[in-house]
Design an enzyme around this catalytic site. Structure first.
Site, PDB file in Angstrom:
ATOM      1  N   GLY A 178      78.310 -63.398  38.532  1.00  0.00           N
ATOM      2  CA  GLY A 178      78.473 -63.565  37.206  1.00  0.00           C
ATOM      3  C   GLY A 178      77.188 -63.278  36.512  1.00  0.00           C
ATOM      4  O   GLY A 178      76.647 -62.295  36.251  1.00  0.00           O
TER       5      GLY A 178
ATOM      6  N   GLY B 291      78.482 -70.665  37.800  1.00  0.00           N
ATOM      7  CA  GLY B 291      77.703 -70.798  36.415  1.00  0.00           C
ATOM      8  C   GLY B 291      77.121 -72.110  36.296  1.00  0.00           C
ATOM      9  O   GLY B 291      76.563 -72.575  35.227  1.00  0.00           O
TER      10      GLY B 291
ATOM     11  N   GLU C 232      84.800 -68.100  46.251  1.00  0.00           N
ATOM     12  CA  GLU C 232      84.065 -68.752  45.089  1.00  0.00           C
ATOM     13  C   GLU C 232      84.469 -70.096  44.750  1.00  0.00           C
ATOM     14  O   GLU C 232      85.276 -70.381  44.127  1.00  0.00           O
ATOM     15  CB  GLU C 232      84.464 -67.986  43.489  1.00  0.00           C
ATOM     16  CG  GLU C 232      83.965 -66.666  43.632  1.00  0.00           C
ATOM     17  CD  GLU C 232      83.636 -65.980  42.384  1.00  0.00           C
ATOM     18  OE1 GLU C 232      82.728 -65.260  42.330  1.00  0.00           O
ATOM     19  OE2 GLU C 232      84.507 -66.139  41.252  1.00  0.00           O
TER      20      GLU C 232
ATOM     21  N   LYS D 115      82.427 -60.841  33.063  1.00  0.00           N
ATOM     22  CA  LYS D 115      82.955 -61.915  32.215  1.00  0.00           C
ATOM     23  C   LYS D 115      83.204 -61.270  30.755  1.00  0.00           C
ATOM     24  O   LYS D 115      83.377 -60.022  30.865  1.00  0.00           O
ATOM     25  CB  LYS D 115      82.651 -63.189  32.133  1.00  0.00           C
ATOM     26  CG  LYS D 115      82.265 -63.473  33.696  1.00  0.00           C
ATOM     27  CD  LYS D 115      82.263 -64.995  34.128  1.00  0.00           C
ATOM     28  CE  LYS D 115      82.116 -65.349  35.701  1.00  0.00           C
ATOM     29  NZ  LYS D 115      81.898 -66.724  36.074  1.00  0.00           N
TER      30      LYS D 115
ATOM     31  N   HIS E 228      90.715 -64.619  39.419  1.00  0.00           N
ATOM     32  CA  HIS E 228      89.399 -65.189  39.314  1.00  0.00           C
ATOM     33  C   HIS E 228      89.588 -66.790  39.044  1.00  0.00           C
ATOM     34  O   HIS E 228      90.744 -66.976  38.183  1.00  0.00           O
ATOM     35  CB  HIS E 228      88.624 -64.633  38.217  1.00  0.00           C
ATOM     36  CG  HIS E 228      87.110 -65.328  38.488  1.00  0.00           C
ATOM     37  ND1 HIS E 228      86.872 -66.386  37.612  1.00  0.00           N
ATOM     38  CD2 HIS E 228      85.968 -65.011  38.790  1.00  0.00           C
ATOM     39  CE1 HIS E 228      85.649 -66.373  37.720  1.00  0.00           C
ATOM     40  NE2 HIS E 228      85.140 -65.726  38.468  1.00  0.00           N
TER      41      HIS E 228
HETATM   42  P1  13P Z   1      77.895 -67.114  38.452  1.00  0.00           P
HETATM   43  O1  13P Z   1      77.169 -65.864  39.311  1.00  0.00           O
HETATM   44  O2  13P Z   1      77.360 -66.983  36.878  1.00  0.00           O
HETATM   45  O3  13P Z   1      77.994 -68.286  39.018  1.00  0.00           O
HETATM   46  O4  13P Z   1      79.693 -66.671  38.317  1.00  0.00           O
HETATM   47  C1  13P Z   1      80.176 -66.390  39.498  1.00  0.00           C
HETATM   48  C2  13P Z   1      81.419 -65.971  39.247  1.00  0.00           C
HETATM   49  O5  13P Z   1      82.439 -66.534  38.704  1.00  0.00           O
HETATM   50  C3  13P Z   1      81.649 -64.403  39.468  1.00  0.00           C
HETATM   51  O6  13P Z   1      82.985 -64.167  39.412  1.00  0.00           O
END
Ligand code: 13P
Length: 251
Positions: free
Chosen positions: A234, A173, A167, A12, A95
């Site tokens: 992430g 997150g 996802e 990110k 995404h």
């Molecule tokens: P997290 O692993 O921080 O939950 O994020 C997932 C994500 O959006 C990966 O593209």
């Protein structure tokens, strides 16, 4: 049909150039496990240094977005030609953060899929439902619309190479991950959708990751499922030790 597991770190909007190269020095030789593909998807500014830093390793580099046109008056955008020229191999498309904050529609995501293949980049295309949609029992409907739109017009040969990342948005997150069984159920359904579009051979070959609060402590549980071929990660991909453990856990 055996599919090579793929762990992709989505950094990110994190890390400077020097932080990126330091990360590679730390994970070199460790986040490299035979039979597991390891991809780091970093901010545009870090890509040239990262491509250089991973030379001689099995780690691959991806971008997190791209424009669908090759060039033009699109201030602030980056094209597939530019990424390919750098030696980037993967690109995350659609995404949920791009869909939510930058108004990316299914149609735009599909245009980007075609642009990625035009330039020899492998797309990691993200699909997944919002919390309200899950609660309304619409998870599969949402995944169907997004998956079918993303693949629109792709050949079977192209479709085989696509990596899909399921996802669920409520799990990103938040520390609230989907259970492995729930994730596997949706991912099996997405594989059925691919089968409906391209037949069994393509469906068996296409790799589908789970993403959303994956960490070293739970990655093996996901990897133990019948249809989950890896993870798009992430937060837990940002620290070298954690990234290494994720790649090891995907074996
Ligand atoms: P997290 O692993 O921080 O939950 O994020 C997932 C994500 O959006 C990966 O593209």
């Amino acid at each position: 049909m055996s599919r090579t597991p793929i762990i992709a770190g989505n950094w990110k909007m994190f890390k400077t150039v020097s932080e990126s190269t330091a990360f590679v020095q730390d994970v070199k030789g460790k986040a490299e496990v035979a039979g597991v593909e390891s991809v780091i998807c970093a901010p545009f500014t870090n890509l040239p240094a990262l491509v250089e830093a991973v030379k001689g390793t099995s780690i691959k580099i991806g971008a997190q977005n791209m424009h669908f046109e090759d060039n033009g008056a699109f201030t602030g955008e980056i094209s597939g030609i530019m990424l390919k020229d750098l030696g980037v191999e993967y690109v995350i498309l659609g995404h949920s953060e791009r869909r939510a904050y930058f108004a990316e529609s299914d149609e735009i995501v599909n245009k980007k899929m075609h642009a990625a293949f035009k330039h020899g980049l492998t797309p990691i295309v993200c699909v997944g439902e919002k919390l309200e949609e899950r609660e309304a029992g619409q998870t599969k409907d949402v995944c169907k619309v997004q998956t079918e739109a993303a693949f629109q017009g792709l050949s079977a040969e192209q479709a085989t190479k696509v990596v899909i990342a399921y996802e669920p948005i409520w799990a990103i997150g938040t520390g609230k991950s989907s259970t492995a069984a729930d994730a596997n159920e949706v991912i099996s359904y997405i594989r059925e959708l691919v089968k409906g579009l391209y037949g069994e051979q393509v469906a068996n070959a296409v790799r589908i990751q789970y993403g959303g609060s994956v960490k070293p402590e739970n990655v093996q549980e996901y990897m133990g499922q019948s249809d989950i071929d890896g993870a798009l990660v992430g937060g837990a991909s940002l620290q070298p030790a954690s990234y290494i453990a994720l790649v090891e856990g995907a074996k």
